[in-house]
Structure formats: C-alpha cells, structure tokens
Design a protein around this motif. Sequence first.
Motif, PDB file in Angstrom:
ATOM      1  N   SER A 108      -8.802  41.515  72.481  1.00 49.04           N
ATOM      2  CA  SER A 108      -9.325  42.794  72.668  1.00 49.04           C
ATOM      3  C   SER A 108     -10.403  42.938  74.076  1.00 49.04           C
ATOM      4  CB  SER A 108      -9.770  43.695  71.462  1.00 49.04           C
ATOM      5  OG  SER A 108     -11.093  42.834  71.045  1.00 49.04           O
ATOM      6  N   LYS A 109     -10.726  44.099  74.223  1.00 46.44           N
ATOM      7  CA  LYS A 109     -11.778  44.322  75.395  1.00 46.44           C
ATOM      8  C   LYS A 109     -12.846  45.271  74.896  1.00 46.44           C
ATOM      9  CE  LYS A 109     -13.174  43.618  80.163  1.00 46.44           C
ATOM     10  NZ  LYS A 109     -12.690  43.477  81.541  1.00 46.44           N
ATOM     11  N   ASP A 110     -13.847  45.419  75.383  1.00 47.75           N
ATOM     12  CA  ASP A 110     -14.962  46.459  75.502  1.00 47.75           C
ATOM     13  C   ASP A 110     -15.336  46.681  76.816  1.00 47.75           C
ATOM     14  OD1 ASP A 110     -15.007  46.105  72.499  1.00 47.75           O
ATOM     15  OD2 ASP A 110     -17.008  44.941  72.465  1.00 47.75           O
ATOM     16  N   VAL A 111     -15.261  48.045  77.252  1.00 49.37           N
ATOM     17  CA  VAL A 111     -15.648  48.408  78.400  1.00 49.37           C
ATOM     18  C   VAL A 111     -16.776  49.550  78.296  1.00 49.37           C
ATOM     19  CG1 VAL A 111     -14.958  49.549  80.430  1.00 49.37           C
ATOM     20  CG2 VAL A 111     -13.382  47.950  79.321  1.00 49.37           C
ATOM     21  N   THR A 112     -17.623  49.568  79.046  1.00 55.25           N
ATOM     22  CA  THR A 112     -18.573  50.654  78.899  1.00 55.25           C
ATOM     23  C   THR A 112     -18.704  51.710  80.031  1.00 55.25           C
ATOM     24  OG1 THR A 112     -19.981  49.135  77.612  1.00 55.25           O
ATOM     25  CG2 THR A 112     -21.201  51.077  78.611  1.00 55.25           C
ATOM     26  N   ILE A 113     -18.605  52.681  79.960  1.00 52.50           N
ATOM     27  CA  ILE A 113     -18.640  53.920  81.127  1.00 52.50           C
ATOM     28  C   ILE A 113     -19.604  54.774  80.510  1.00 52.50           C
ATOM     29  CG2 ILE A 113     -16.360  54.835  80.712  1.00 52.50           C
ATOM     30  CD1 ILE A 113     -16.209  55.363  83.792  1.00 52.50           C
ATOM     31  N   HIS A 114     -20.425  55.538  81.472  1.00 51.12           N
ATOM     32  CA  HIS A 114     -21.197  56.848  80.722  1.00 51.12           C
ATOM     33  C   HIS A 114     -21.994  56.316  79.614  1.00 51.12           C
ATOM     34  CE1 HIS A 114     -19.507  59.673  83.514  1.00 51.12           C
ATOM     35  NE2 HIS A 114     -18.512  59.269  83.256  1.00 51.12           N
ATOM     36  N   ASP A 115     -22.374  55.109  79.402  1.00 49.39           N
ATOM     37  CA  ASP A 115     -23.014  54.523  78.264  1.00 49.39           C
ATOM     38  C   ASP A 115     -22.398  54.596  77.175  1.00 49.39           C
ATOM     39  OD1 ASP A 115     -25.312  53.786  79.510  1.00 49.39           O
ATOM     40  OD2 ASP A 115     -26.280  56.069  79.521  1.00 49.39           O
ATOM     41  N   ASN A 116     -20.805  55.028  77.135  1.00 49.80           N
ATOM     42  CA  ASN A 116     -20.030  55.177  76.162  1.00 49.80           C
ATOM     43  C   ASN A 116     -19.301  53.705  76.066  1.00 49.80           C
ATOM     44  OD1 ASN A 116     -20.577  57.777  75.577  1.00 49.80           O
ATOM     45  ND2 ASN A 116     -19.271  58.480  77.229  1.00 49.80           N
ATOM     46  N   LEU A 117     -18.951  53.389  74.691  1.00 52.09           N
ATOM     47  CA  LEU A 117     -18.159  51.908  74.684  1.00 52.09           C
ATOM     48  C   LEU A 117     -16.986  52.312  74.284  1.00 52.09           C
ATOM     49  CD1 LEU A 117     -18.206  48.915  74.264  1.00 52.09           C
ATOM     50  CD2 LEU A 117     -18.843  49.202  71.742  1.00 52.09           C
ATOM     51  N   LEU A 118     -15.904  51.734  75.273  1.00 52.12           N
ATOM     52  CA  LEU A 118     -14.431  51.997  74.910  1.00 52.12           C
ATOM     53  C   LEU A 118     -14.015  50.648  74.344  1.00 52.12           C
ATOM     54  CD1 LEU A 118     -13.485  53.999  77.850  1.00 52.12           C
ATOM     55  CD2 LEU A 118     -14.010  54.936  75.604  1.00 52.12           C
ATOM     56  N   ARG A 119     -13.282  50.681  73.328  1.00 53.69           N
ATOM     57  CA  ARG A 119     -12.471  49.226  72.965  1.00 53.69           C
ATOM     58  C   ARG A 119     -11.128  49.528  72.804  1.00 53.69           C
ATOM     59  NH1 ARG A 119     -15.022  45.773  68.059  1.00 53.69           N
ATOM     60  NH2 ARG A 119     -16.307  45.584  69.742  1.00 53.69           N
ATOM     61  N   TYR A 120     -10.317  48.377  73.333  1.00 48.33           N
ATOM     62  CA  TYR A 120      -8.831  48.628  73.308  1.00 48.33           C
ATOM     63  C   TYR A 120      -8.327  47.214  73.102  1.00 48.33           C
ATOM     64  CZ  TYR A 120      -8.635  47.517  78.225  1.00 48.33           C
ATOM     65  OH  TYR A 120      -8.758  46.951  79.685  1.00 48.33           O
ATOM     66  N   ASP A 121      -7.269  47.240  72.548  1.00 44.85           N
ATOM     67  CA  ASP A 121      -6.358  45.916  72.410  1.00 44.85           C
ATOM     68  C   ASP A 121      -4.806  46.133  72.468  1.00 44.85           C
ATOM     69  OD1 ASP A 121      -5.400  47.506  70.043  1.00 44.85           O
ATOM     70  OD2 ASP A 121      -6.701  46.517  68.858  1.00 44.85           O
ATOM     71  N   ALA A 122      -4.033  45.417  72.053  1.00 46.35           N
ATOM     72  CA  ALA A 122      -2.667  45.333  72.037  1.00 46.35           C
ATOM     73  C   ALA A 122      -2.068  46.777  71.576  1.00 46.35           C
ATOM     74  CB  ALA A 122      -2.061  44.236  71.501  1.00 46.35           C
ATOM     75  N   GLU A 123      -2.914  47.477  70.767  1.00 46.68           N
ATOM     76  CA  GLU A 123      -2.243  48.746  70.367  1.00 46.68           C
ATOM     77  C   GLU A 123      -2.305  49.966  71.556  1.00 46.68           C
ATOM     78  OE1 GLU A 123      -0.365  48.973  67.647  1.00 46.68           O
ATOM     79  OE2 GLU A 123      -0.862  47.227  67.103  1.00 46.68           O
ATOM     80  N   GLN A 124      -2.952  49.668  72.528  1.00 42.91           N
ATOM     81  CA  GLN A 124      -3.452  50.872  73.417  1.00 42.91           C
ATOM     82  C   GLN A 124      -3.030  50.166  74.953  1.00 42.91           C
ATOM     83  OE1 GLN A 124      -6.398  49.845  71.636  1.00 42.91           O
ATOM     84  NE2 GLN A 124      -5.766  51.240  69.791  1.00 42.91           N
ATOM     85  N   TYR A 125      -3.107  51.112  75.840  1.00 44.42           N
ATOM     86  CA  TYR A 125      -3.087  50.442  77.295  1.00 44.42           C
ATOM     87  C   TYR A 125      -4.288  51.641  78.016  1.00 44.42           C
ATOM     88  CZ  TYR A 125      -0.811  55.154  78.300  1.00 44.42           C
ATOM     89  OH  TYR A 125      -0.471  56.384  78.085  1.00 44.42           O
ATOM     90  N   LEU A 126      -5.145  50.959  79.064  1.00 40.75           N
ATOM     91  CA  LEU A 126      -6.173  51.696  79.891  1.00 40.75           C
ATOM     92  C   LEU A 126      -5.608  52.018  81.259  1.00 40.75           C
ATOM     93  CD1 LEU A 126      -9.637  50.499  80.065  1.00 40.75           C
ATOM     94  CD2 LEU A 126      -8.323  50.692  82.025  1.00 40.75           C
ATOM     95  N   VAL A 127      -6.043  53.129  81.548  1.00 45.99           N
ATOM     96  CA  VAL A 127      -5.770  53.933  82.865  1.00 45.99           C
ATOM     97  C   VAL A 127      -7.184  53.949  83.557  1.00 45.99           C
ATOM     98  CG1 VAL A 127      -4.863  55.709  84.158  1.00 45.99           C
ATOM     99  CG2 VAL A 127      -3.846  55.300  82.118  1.00 45.99           C
ATOM    100  N   SER A 128      -7.240  53.454  84.774  1.00 43.78           N
ATOM    101  CA  SER A 128      -8.492  53.321  85.417  1.00 43.78           C
ATOM    102  C   SER A 128      -8.006  54.140  86.918  1.00 43.78           C
ATOM    103  CB  SER A 128      -8.889  51.851  85.996  1.00 43.78           C
ATOM    104  OG  SER A 128     -10.051  52.168  86.734  1.00 43.78           O
ATOM    105  N   ALA A 129      -8.639  55.324  87.067  1.00 45.26           N
ATOM    106  CA  ALA A 129      -8.029  56.014  88.121  1.00 45.26           C
ATOM    107  C   ALA A 129      -8.567  55.704  89.535  1.00 45.26           C
ATOM    108  CB  ALA A 129      -8.463  57.608  87.914  1.00 45.26           C
TER     109      ALA A 129
END
Length: 299
Positions: free
Chosen positions: A55-76
């Motif tokens: 899994s991975k934690d990503v921080t943007i706008h001081d918000n922590l997003l955590r995702y793993d194999a159950e999700q996918y991430l889109v970076s625009a």
Amino acid sequence: MTDHLQPHLDLALRHARSGMTVTPIPRLEIGVGQTTSGTSPCLYRSMICFILQGSKDVTIHDNLLRYDAEQYLVSALDLPLSGQIHDAGHGRPYVAVSLVLDPALLAQIASTMPLIRDADAPGSGIAINPMTPPLRDTLLRLLALLDTPSDVPVLAPMVERELLYRLLQGPQGRLLRHIARPEGALGRIRRAVEWIRENHNTRLRIEALCEASGMSRASLHRHFVALTGLSPIQYQKQIRLQEARQLLLSGERTASDVAFAVGYESASQFSREYLRQFGAPPVRDVRQLRQAVGSPAMH
C-alpha cells in the motif's frame, strides 16, 4: 492483495527488478520496493497507478490518502507530493504498475463516447477510486504482453485504449476528460506546470505564467493551489529540489554546482531548503539513497 491480482503480480515480478523498471510497453513502468521509513518527497507524473501488493500513503493539501490493491490512483498533472510505501510484510515487496497518461489519446477516445458536459474544473489534481473487474482484466492483458514483446507494437496500443476507455467510464472519467481538454482550467494549469518545469532554473515570472496558461493572475493562483496544493512559487521550489536530487544521484557534481544549475543563487540557501525538504544535507542524503534498496521516488 486479493487473489484476483496474483496473475498480475506474477507477471510484474517476472519482468521487474528492485526500484523502478521501464517496460517495453510505452509509458508503462513497474515499481518494486520495501517499506520506507517515514514520508518522503516524490514527484507524481500525470498517470494512473495500480498497486498489486502492499500500500501507499500520499499527502496533498495536508490530506492523507491511503490506497492499496483495492483501488487505483489518478494523477491529473505532475504533482510534487509526500509519500510512504508499505510492503506486504513477511518479505513480500510493494509492487505497483504506473501508466503515464497521453492527453491526445484520451481526447481521441473521449471524442468517440457520448458527450458529457462537466463542471469547469475538478476539485483536486489527484483522486483514488475502487478497482473494478473490467479494469483488472484489461490490466492483466496489458501486463501479459511483457511475455511476448514481439506483440507489443501492435497489441499494446489496443489494450491501452481499452484501459483508458474503462477509466473514462468510471468515477474519474470527469477528471480524465479534463486532462484531454486544453481549453479548460485543468488544461491551462497543466500548461502552467509545463512552463515551470521547463523554466525551473530561472526566476519565476507570474506574467509569463499567466501568458503561458491564458489565465488572469487571480484565476491562475486559485486553480493552481486547488489542483496542486501549492502556489506556483512553492511548486517551482519543489521541482528544483527534486531535480537537484536527481542530478546529485546521477553524477559527481558538487552540491554547489547543482544548486546553481537548478536556479539557486546561494549554495547555503539551497542546502537549508534541501535539508528541510529531504531531512538530510545533500551529500548525506545522496549517500543514504545510494546505500538504500529501492527508489525514493517510487509510485
């Protein structure tokens, strides 16, 4: 990791080494690594990221997003973020697949779909959504082409189109459609980001940025902060430090030489900001990175 992703994982590990592996499939990369200690600055490109294990934690706008194999991430768009990867324990590494987005291809596919009128701008430049069976199946067929490289030139573009089609149909279809529209707010901010990256070693001129993006100063600042979590000046500083780190890792240039190469007028200011960003002075940070296993910039 779910059992559904075991075939994907087997393929990825068969064709990847520790760190980041550029595959024969255009714009497709595989990252393999172990848990990192604490968060580390990283640069996300405009891409889709699928985690296969860990899994991975990503921080943007001081918000922590955590995702793993159950999700996918889109970076625009290209985003300097803070991230931390987590392996799956028991010696099982973190494994992820990333596909850099091609705006022209997205626009081409979107033009064949029913017209949808979206609001002018998405709220953020990054989003996480649940993985779906159709996406898993398409991703598996894309990875399977690594076993038959002679098929890649013909079949990879077809499977990539299907993958993007599935994504355009999904919850982040709106965000992806905005990537394909150069006249929208996201398209304009992408142009501003591109200008900053191409001119990161010169003084930031807001007038030039407004001209490159076709936006007023107020509109540029509002949308830039909303999408990246940073002001243009903060964004440029992040890009400079990321570039400096890569220059230090790739050669024998001194920290002072690198400081001036990326646009700093003072080597001492560069060292202070580098320490604040990466947690160690340039020389020590690079030495630690070279000794470490994996890649600090892994997606």
